[in-house]
Enzyme design. Sequence first.
Site, mmCIF file in Angstrom:
data_model
loop_
_atom_site.group_PDB
_atom_site.id
_atom_site.type_symbol
_atom_site.label_atom_id
_atom_site.label_comp_id
_atom_site.label_asym_id
_atom_site.label_seq_id
_atom_site.Cartn_x
_atom_site.Cartn_y
_atom_site.Cartn_z
ATOM 1 N N VAL A 1 2.213 -1.967 1.209
ATOM 2 C CA VAL A 1 2.372 -2.411 2.605
ATOM 3 C C VAL A 1 1.871 -1.295 3.533
ATOM 4 O O VAL A 1 1.108 -1.540 4.472
ATOM 5 C CB VAL A 1 3.849 -2.773 2.913
ATOM 6 C CG1 VAL A 1 4.077 -2.949 4.406
ATOM 7 C CG2 VAL A 1 4.250 -4.031 2.149
ATOM 8 N N ASP B 1 14.500 8.629 -2.493
ATOM 9 C CA ASP B 1 13.229 7.932 -2.578
ATOM 10 C C ASP B 1 13.124 6.983 -1.385
ATOM 11 O O ASP B 1 13.886 6.025 -1.271
ATOM 12 C CB ASP B 1 13.130 7.157 -3.893
ATOM 13 C CG ASP B 1 11.755 6.502 -4.081
ATOM 14 O OD1 ASP B 1 10.932 6.559 -3.138
ATOM 15 O OD2 ASP B 1 11.505 5.941 -5.147
ATOM 16 N N GLU C 1 -1.470 -7.833 1.151
ATOM 17 C CA GLU C 1 -1.543 -6.572 0.392
ATOM 18 C C GLU C 1 -1.849 -6.851 -1.086
ATOM 19 O O GLU C 1 -1.778 -7.991 -1.537
ATOM 20 C CB GLU C 1 -0.239 -5.784 0.545
ATOM 21 C CG GLU C 1 1.016 -6.591 0.274
ATOM 22 C CD GLU C 1 1.871 -6.037 -0.836
ATOM 23 O OE1 GLU C 1 1.414 -5.175 -1.597
ATOM 24 O OE2 GLU C 1 3.002 -6.524 -0.974
ATOM 25 N N LYS D 1 -1.678 2.814 -7.552
ATOM 26 C CA LYS D 1 -0.905 2.288 -6.419
ATOM 27 C C LYS D 1 -1.173 3.206 -5.235
ATOM 28 O O LYS D 1 -0.832 4.386 -5.267
ATOM 29 C CB LYS D 1 0.584 2.284 -6.797
ATOM 30 C CG LYS D 1 1.523 1.820 -5.708
ATOM 31 C CD LYS D 1 2.936 1.684 -6.261
ATOM 32 C CE LYS D 1 3.977 1.523 -5.166
ATOM 33 N NZ LYS D 1 5.339 1.421 -5.695
ATOM 34 N N LYS E 1 13.661 -5.345 0.179
ATOM 35 C CA LYS E 1 14.024 -5.822 -1.163
ATOM 36 C C LYS E 1 15.485 -5.479 -1.451
ATOM 37 O O LYS E 1 15.949 -4.399 -1.104
ATOM 38 C CB LYS E 1 13.129 -5.158 -2.209
ATOM 39 C CG LYS E 1 11.660 -5.546 -2.080
ATOM 40 C CD LYS E 1 10.894 -5.062 -3.311
ATOM 41 C CE LYS E 1 9.401 -5.148 -3.106
ATOM 42 N NZ LYS E 1 8.866 -4.068 -2.280
ATOM 43 N N SER F 1 10.440 4.717 0.902
ATOM 44 C CA SER F 1 9.090 4.140 0.924
ATOM 45 C C SER F 1 8.339 4.537 2.180
ATOM 46 O O SER F 1 8.909 4.575 3.281
ATOM 47 C CB SER F 1 9.188 2.617 0.862
ATOM 48 O OG SER F 1 7.915 2.056 1.022
ATOM 49 N N ALA F 2 7.043 4.784 2.005
ATOM 50 C CA ALA F 2 6.179 5.077 3.161
ATOM 51 C C ALA F 2 5.993 3.835 4.039
ATOM 52 O O ALA F 2 5.551 3.940 5.178
ATOM 53 C CB ALA F 2 4.819 5.579 2.676
ATOM 54 N N ASP F 3 6.370 2.669 3.486
ATOM 55 C CA ASP F 3 6.218 1.428 4.267
ATOM 56 C C ASP F 3 6.899 1.540 5.627
ATOM 57 O O ASP F 3 6.343 1.132 6.644
ATOM 58 C CB ASP F 3 6.860 0.235 3.533
ATOM 59 C CG ASP F 3 6.076 -0.208 2.298
ATOM 60 O OD1 ASP F 3 5.006 0.371 2.025
ATOM 61 O OD2 ASP F 3 6.544 -1.146 1.626
#
Length: 291
Positions: free
Chosen positions: A106, A137, A25, A86, A158, A139-141
């Site tokens: 990602v 919040d 990525e 991003k 993370k 992540s779309a990951d």
Amino acid sequence: MNKYLEMSKEVQDAVKNKAPIVALESTIISHGMPFPENEKTALEVQNIIREQGVLPATIAVIDGKLKAGLTDLEITKLAKKPNVLKMSRNNLFSGLLRGQTGATTVAATLIGCQLFGLEFFATGGIGGIHRNFGELDVSADIFQLSRANCTVICSGPKAILDVSKTLEILESLGIPVIAYKQSQIPCFWYRNSGLEAEIIVNNPTEIAEMHNLRKNLKISGCQLITNPIGKKYEIKKERIEPLIKKAERLLKSNRITGKDVTPFLLAKIAEYTKGESLRTNIELIKSNAAL
Ligand code: PSU
Ligand code: MN
């Protein structure tokens, strides 16, 4: 090929010949690390993959095209350019339509993997559910991991995230979180999240067997291999956790939200550790690429 998609000649040939390829990525380059470490690391990671007779395919959006296999010059430009976009699942298409240049997260890189037919992908740490700052919040990951069909090699969620909630949602989405050579799931800078993995693998052959079996069973979604950072570079939880809390307080007072959250926290923690967290991040992506 679709006018919005472009594979480098090398990647095209490798796909045609069913030669081994590892996708990479690009948000880690533009937003995850400062210049010049980002440029150096991106090029080194590609070399690590090449040294094993495998072709690296870094994915990004360049002038309105989703590309697999960037030139060194394109990597340097992404590494140097301030305010690179991003791009994730929600804005990848508009970036393409408008001829923009951007780095893929990602999630967006996994969309590329599906389109280009790439099945292996290495990164540092995936996004997930952030801790509660009064605002949600996510992540779309994690959602894209359930939609693509790849083996993703990373060092776990993370540590800046709410790791146990992130693992819960991965389980709900049916994404196996597999630990590499240890019983606990690692979380980026440190080796033990405190959470046990249900599946452990001990060598690349086992990973490949699982990949193939899932494919034969037509189980959609990625398998996540979590490779712990080497002991030499680990930053222990006791040390990093107060710094994450400190960075979070600043996040709140500066009203940073949405896609700026992850880059802000990574940059602040790098500052607080005088670059040690950055060095660990560099070592873990290199180790994941090698695996
Ligand atoms: N791994 C790293 N550094 C990073 C990332 C991954 O070592 O910066 C990036 C990836 O592109 C990942 C993104 O998709 O962080 C997560 O951002 P968000 O939480 O906004 O979805
Ligand atoms: Mn977000």
